[in-house]
Each structure stands twice: as C-alpha cells, then as structure tokens.
Design a protein around this motif. Structure first.
Motif, PDB file in Angstrom:
ATOM      1  N   ALA A 291      -5.387  -8.857   3.620  1.00 52.49           N
ATOM      2  CA  ALA A 291      -5.646  -7.788   4.594  1.00 52.49           C
ATOM      3  C   ALA A 291      -4.348  -7.347   5.264  1.00 52.49           C
ATOM      4  O   ALA A 291      -4.113  -6.144   5.472  1.00 52.49           O
ATOM      5  CB  ALA A 291      -6.655  -8.270   5.636  1.00 52.49           C
ATOM      6  N   ASP A 292      -3.496  -8.316   5.582  1.00 52.11           N
ATOM      7  CA  ASP A 292      -2.208  -7.999   6.202  1.00 52.11           C
ATOM      8  C   ASP A 292      -1.309  -7.234   5.233  1.00 52.11           C
ATOM      9  O   ASP A 292      -0.646  -6.265   5.626  1.00 52.11           O
ATOM     10  CB  ASP A 292      -1.528  -9.298   6.646  1.00 52.11           C
ATOM     11  CG  ASP A 292      -0.184  -9.043   7.303  1.00 52.11           C
ATOM     12  OD1 ASP A 292      -0.148  -8.367   8.348  1.00 52.11           O
ATOM     13  OD2 ASP A 292       0.845  -9.518   6.758  1.00 52.11           O
ATOM     14  N   LEU A 293      -1.306  -7.642   3.975  1.00 51.85           N
ATOM     15  CA  LEU A 293      -0.493  -6.933   2.980  1.00 51.85           C
ATOM     16  C   LEU A 293      -0.969  -5.501   2.797  1.00 51.85           C
ATOM     17  O   LEU A 293      -0.162  -4.571   2.677  1.00 51.85           O
ATOM     18  CB  LEU A 293      -0.548  -7.675   1.644  1.00 51.85           C
ATOM     19  CG  LEU A 293       0.115  -9.057   1.585  1.00 51.85           C
ATOM     20  CD1 LEU A 293      -0.084  -9.694   0.222  1.00 51.85           C
ATOM     21  CD2 LEU A 293       1.603  -8.967   1.910  1.00 51.85           C
ATOM     22  N   ARG A 294      -2.282  -5.313   2.780  1.00 53.05           N
ATOM     23  CA  ARG A 294      -2.828  -3.951   2.629  1.00 53.05           C
ATOM     24  C   ARG A 294      -2.448  -3.071   3.823  1.00 53.05           C
ATOM     25  O   ARG A 294      -2.232  -1.857   3.664  1.00 53.05           O
ATOM     26  CB  ARG A 294      -4.346  -4.005   2.503  1.00 53.05           C
ATOM     27  CG  ARG A 294      -4.856  -4.502   1.153  1.00 53.05           C
ATOM     28  CD  ARG A 294      -6.327  -4.139   0.980  1.00 53.05           C
ATOM     29  NE  ARG A 294      -6.849  -4.574  -0.309  1.00 53.05           N
ATOM     30  CZ  ARG A 294      -7.654  -5.612  -0.465  1.00 53.05           C
ATOM     31  NH1 ARG A 294      -8.028  -6.318   0.594  1.00 53.05           N
ATOM     32  NH2 ARG A 294      -8.083  -5.952  -1.666  1.00 53.05           N
ATOM     33  N   ALA A 295      -2.366  -3.665   4.999  1.00 53.47           N
ATOM     34  CA  ALA A 295      -2.040  -2.892   6.197  1.00 53.47           C
ATOM     35  C   ALA A 295      -0.581  -2.443   6.193  1.00 53.47           C
ATOM     36  O   ALA A 295      -0.236  -1.426   6.802  1.00 53.47           O
ATOM     37  CB  ALA A 295      -2.329  -3.730   7.451  1.00 53.47           C
TER      38      ALA A 295
END
Length: 376
Positions: A291-295
């Motif tokens: 989720a952090d990488l996608r953000a």
C-alpha cells in the motif's frame, strides 16, 4: 573459456590474471559485472550418481535442469524446492543448469512448506579464486560432515567459487494435488487467510495471492499435495475453514500444475516493459508495504507468494522501491543495464555485515577474479 573438466577449470582459474563472469545456462542475467571474460560451465555436465532409494542425486554443475527433472520423474521423484524458470520474466534464452539454481538458491512456491534449495544441499565441489579444488559435505545424507561450506556456496552467485558438482536430497512426487481457490479477497484479507492456512495442520505446500489473477480479479491460492485420501480430507477441512468466502476447487493435475507454474514463474509480469523487484518481508507486513509503495510509486502489478513473505512487484522503469528504513530484502530482478548500474541489484548490507562479506570474499577469491561487481 570453456573448461571440459574440473582439473582444466582449476588450471584456468589458477592462471587467471583478469576477472571473469561465470555463466551456466545464461538464463539469469540479473547482476552487473565488469569482467572482460566469460567462463562457461556448460561442458561440466552429467548426472554422476543417482540413488532413488537413498533419495540422493549428484550432478555436475553444468547439467541442464530439465535433464535432472526428467531423471527424477522417471523414478517418481522431484526437486522439492520447485526451482523457478526465469527465462520468461527476464526474456533470456538457454537452458537453466543445476549449478545456476544452486548458485542463486532458486526456490519456488513450495519453499513455504518444504524449504529452499539450500535446505536440500548435501555437498558441493568447487574451484575457489586461487584455483584450488574444494570439496565439502557428502554425496549421501549420512556423510554430511565438516564446515558448512555447502550452505555458504548456495546463494553466493559465483562470488566465492565456481561450482563443479552438487549433491542434493530429493523427495517422492506426490500422487495427488489440489488447489483451493478463494475469490475476491482484499490483500489484507488474503494475507490473513494464507497465514491461517499455513499455520493449520493441513500441510499447505503453496500459498499465493494475486490482486489481479488470471481472470483479472483477486485470487488467493492454497495448494495441497499428498496421498489421495489425505488430500481429499484436507481439502474438505479448508473449505470449511473458509466457508464464508467464495471458494472453488481445482483437482485436475494439469490444471493445478499450470496454475502454480503461473505463480512460480511470475507469468503475469512476462512480456511487459516495467522493472521487476523481488521483496522478502515479514508476511504480516506485506499488504502495508505494498500500500505504501502504491502511494509513492507507479506500480503496475503485484504478486504475493510464500503467504506474503515474498512479493513480486512490477513498476515504472528506473524506480527505486527500497523505502527508507525498509526491513526486508529487496532484489532488482529485471531492469535496464543503466538502471542496474545506478541502483544496487541486491539489498545493501549494513556496514558490519558488508565488512564480513568482503572478508569472506577475500579469503575465497584473493585475486578478485570471480564475478566482480555482483553482490557488491
């Protein structure tokens, strides 16, 4: 440089004054080396000992993997660690060799239950950077003694020595396999389901999740293998365990094999233009990390394996996916040479560990001729 025997290889290395790049089948061009010469091990080939009753196989490092798998299949056996075929993902050719598998510790979805390639190694023969022939371990399980250079060499990517022969433990091929398929789970739900499954008593041999599965919908996969009666029982228990979800079952052997080959070889990311990273993390932290990488980045596709402990990520070319303070291991598997020269291909080591690594490399390769630049 194409040695036809271990002795000839030892002479070549002993007389080497320039660094060289070690190549088996040429299927895993992941790291970048500045070596001006190539040493090809393909002629060091052939199964030298196979004892099905003792569950042991010995082969020269240049033996094609397919030759070993065919010999094992004829006796109803297999390499339990399920080595991946990188060719589709990397766009390479050639034939994977058993030496390359061992040098890179290549391990597939079954690692979650059976272990890695390293866990099935019994012995090795190799030529170190001085040209000395070194033997460690044994050719059968009862003879495994001495310093554990076997595990040190497995996953060393040819930086400590040129493998010439490997001894492996093999296992019987299961008579039956099945796959429990759960549709529509979020990534957080899927990780919890996989964790619940692999900690159950039902002996899961594969746990993977694709936010975009073969049908472009979220798909969670749980594999069961063994005797028919046992597989049937465990499959039923898993259906009960997840009866509040949309569950499907695959039992056709070819269908199950095709599905897990799709996972093993990361087929969803083959033939595309993005960079591909391989992240090893604590499974419970995997969905949050993604989720952090996608953000923060342009993420194209994601595939979770090993119940979330392994994450394959395809992203925009040139992206550095190692977040600050990252607690895990990130390897850049597919990218342009320019990107691989700019970003470390392998996870940078803490200073103390890096010093230890360099000390070991200096001991095994004092001339610095073995795969310079790789894992540095």
């Amino acid at each position: 440089m194409k040695p036809e025997s271990e002795a000839e290889l030892a002479e070549m290395v002993a007389g080497a004054h320039e660094p060289f790049h070690i190549r088996g089948g040429g299927t895993r061009a992941i790291g970048v080396t500045t070596a001006p010469k190539v040493l090809k091990t393909g002629k060091l080939s052939g199964i030298t000992l196979y004892e099905p009753g003792a569950l042991t196989l010995v082969a020269r490092a240049g033996t094609p993997l397919v030759e070993i798998e065919e010999a094992l299949a004829a006796e109803g056996q297999r390499l339990a660690f399920e080595p991946m075929d990188h060719r589709g993902l990397l766009g390479t050719h050639g034939e994977p060799t058993i030496g390359g598998v061992v040098a890179a510790n290549v391990s597939g979805p079954r690692r979650v239950q059976a272990g890695a390639c390293r866990d099935f190694m019994l012995g090795v023969r190799f030529v170190d950077g001085t040209g000395e022939i070194v033997k460690n371990g044994g050719r059968v399980m009862k003879n495994v003694t001495g310093y554990d250079l076997v595990k040190l060499m497995t996953g060393s990517w040819g930086t400590l020595g040129v493998l010439t022969e490997v001894s492996l433990k093999v296992l019987p091929q299961p008579s039956t396999s099945a796959c429990v398929m759960i549709d529509g789970l979020t990534e957080v739900e899927a990780q919890k389901a996989m964790s619940r499954a692999i900690t159950s008593p039902y002996e899961i041999t594969g746990a993977a999740h694709a936010p975009e599965g073969p049908g472009e919908q979220p798909l969670t996969l749980l594999r069961i293998e063994g005797f028919a009666g046992s597989v049937s029982y465990r499959m039923g228990r898993l259906q009960e365990m997840f009866n509040d979800h949309a569950v499907r079952i695959k039992t056709d052997p070819e269908d199950v094999a095709t599905l897990w080959r799709w996972v093993r070889d990361v087929e969803m990311m083959q033939g595309s233009d993005g960079d591909v990273w391989r992240l090893s993390v604590r499974p419970s932290e995997a969905p949050g990390l993604v989720a952090d990488l996608r953000a923060r980045h342009d993420i194209a596709r994601v595939l979770y394996d090993w119940a979330g402990g392994l994450i394959w990520v395809e992203c925009a070319p040139g992206t550095d996916l190692r977040p600050k303070g990252f607690k895990g291991h990130a390897t850049l598997i597919r990218a342009s040479e320019e990107t691989r020269l700019t970003l470390p291909v392998f996870q940078p080591e803490p200073p103390a560990v890096a010093a230890l690594t360099q000390g070991i490399r200096a001991r095994f390769d004092p001339k610095g001729v073995l795969n310079p630049g790789i894992m540095a």
